[in-house]
Design a protein around this motif. Structure first.
Motif, short mmCIF file in Angstrom:
data_model
loop_
_atom_site.label_atom_id
_atom_site.label_comp_id
_atom_site.label_asym_id
_atom_site.label_seq_id
_atom_site.Cartn_x
_atom_site.Cartn_y
_atom_site.Cartn_z
N SER A 128 44.39 35.49 63.49
CA SER A 128 43.23 35.02 62.71
C SER A 128 42.22 34.30 63.61
O SER A 128 41.04 34.20 63.25
CB SER A 128 43.67 34.12 61.56
OG SER A 128 44.18 32.90 62.05
N SER A 131 39.93 36.96 64.66
CA SER A 131 39.13 37.35 63.50
C SER A 131 38.02 36.34 63.23
O SER A 131 36.91 36.73 62.87
CB SER A 131 40.02 37.48 62.25
OG SER A 131 41.00 38.47 62.46
N SER A 132 38.31 35.05 63.41
CA SER A 132 37.28 34.04 63.13
C SER A 132 36.11 34.16 64.10
O SER A 132 34.96 34.01 63.70
CB SER A 132 37.87 32.63 63.16
OG SER A 132 38.22 32.26 64.48
N GLU A 135 34.11 37.27 63.13
CA GLU A 135 33.29 36.96 61.95
C GLU A 135 32.03 36.19 62.34
O GLU A 135 30.96 36.40 61.75
CB GLU A 135 34.10 36.19 60.91
CG GLU A 135 35.19 37.01 60.23
CD GLU A 135 34.65 38.23 59.50
OE1 GLU A 135 33.59 38.13 58.85
OE2 GLU A 135 35.28 39.30 59.60
N GLN A 136 32.14 35.30 63.31
CA GLN A 136 30.95 34.55 63.75
C GLN A 136 29.89 35.48 64.34
O GLN A 136 28.69 35.31 64.09
CB GLN A 136 31.34 33.49 64.78
CG GLN A 136 32.12 32.32 64.19
CD GLN A 136 32.53 31.33 65.24
OE1 GLN A 136 31.71 30.90 66.03
NE2 GLN A 136 33.81 30.97 65.25
N LEU A 138 29.66 38.76 63.67
CA LEU A 138 29.18 39.59 62.57
C LEU A 138 28.16 38.85 61.70
O LEU A 138 27.25 39.47 61.13
CB LEU A 138 30.36 40.06 61.69
CG LEU A 138 31.33 41.03 62.36
CD1 LEU A 138 32.51 41.32 61.43
CD2 LEU A 138 30.65 42.31 62.78
N ALA A 139 28.27 37.53 61.63
CA ALA A 139 27.36 36.74 60.81
C ALA A 139 26.01 36.47 61.47
O ALA A 139 25.09 35.98 60.83
CB ALA A 139 28.03 35.40 60.45
N LYS A 174 27.83 45.03 67.40
CA LYS A 174 28.28 44.06 66.40
C LYS A 174 29.09 44.75 65.31
O LYS A 174 30.04 44.20 64.78
CB LYS A 174 27.05 43.37 65.81
CG LYS A 174 27.32 42.09 65.10
CD LYS A 174 26.03 41.41 64.76
CE LYS A 174 25.58 41.81 63.40
NZ LYS A 174 24.83 40.79 62.69
N ALA A 178 34.88 45.23 67.11
CA ALA A 178 36.12 44.60 66.64
C ALA A 178 37.34 45.48 66.91
O ALA A 178 38.41 44.97 67.27
CB ALA A 178 36.02 44.27 65.15
#
Length: 193
Positions: A128, A131-132, A135-136, A138-139, A174, A178
């Motif tokens: 995770s 993943s975090s 996600e940053q 992707l945001a 982006k 992943a």
């Protein structure tokens, strides 16, 4: 920097500098390169060990295939631990120092598995964390990516078509990077991946 200011740069830094806008990083005192500290510190010896996952994820997004032991700094802290700092992103993007529209369209995978990336994922116990950081990235709003690329100094002579290609590259990456992060983590990570 002016030609006169450039004359004050110590000769041990062999790069050729030209007058104009420069990029500089803050000098961190009390640091050594990861290559100077065998064996590598363990996860418990690194105070900010979660940033290792961030370095790994960032490098995959921007295709930094030049992450070596010499561009990871260990800052010795008073309690005997280290803080990790990453430096030197000069060879990001396909094409490295000479990236352009054509090289950015190649979308090559990393040509080698960096020993630093292998060390990094080998210390991760929780997927995770990766993943975090994903996600940053992707945001990140596309408009912010465009704004940063527009701010490349004019005296760096980056043509508009190369800037536009870099925006496109970062946005496409982006959406797709992943998978390569997770594949690498499964290949070299602990059994939790």
């Amino acid at each position: 920097m002016t030609e006169q200011q450039i004359q004050y740069i110590p000769k041990k830094f062999s790069s050729k500098y030209n007058p104009g806008t420069q990029f500089a990083s803050l000098f961190l005192d009390n640091c050594i390169g990861l290559s100077k500290e065998p064996p590598h510190p363990t996860k418990t010896e690194i105070k900010n060990n979660q940033v290792l996952a961030g370095i790994f994820v960032f490098d995959h997004w921007v295709h930094n295939s030049d992450r070596t032991k010499s561009n990871i700094l260990l800052e010795r802290l008073t309690e005997g631990k280290y803080d990790i700092h990453m430096i030197d992103h000069g060879k990001c993007f396909p094409g490295g120092y000479k990236w352009n529209k054509a090289t950015l369209q190649e979308h090559d995978k990393f040509k080698k598995d960096s020993i630093v990336h292998i060390w990094t994922v080998g210390m991760l116990e929780d997927p995770s964390i990766l993943s975090s950081y994903i996600e940053q990235i992707l945001a990140l709003p596309e408009a912010l990516i465009e704004e940063v690329i527009r701010e490349i100094p004019g005296d760096w002579s980056v043509p508009i078509q190369d800037r536009e290609a870099l925006v496109t590259y970062l946005i496409v990456q982006k959406k797709t990077f992943a998978d390569s992060v997770y594949q690498f983590a499964k290949k070299y990570g602990t059994s939790v991946f």
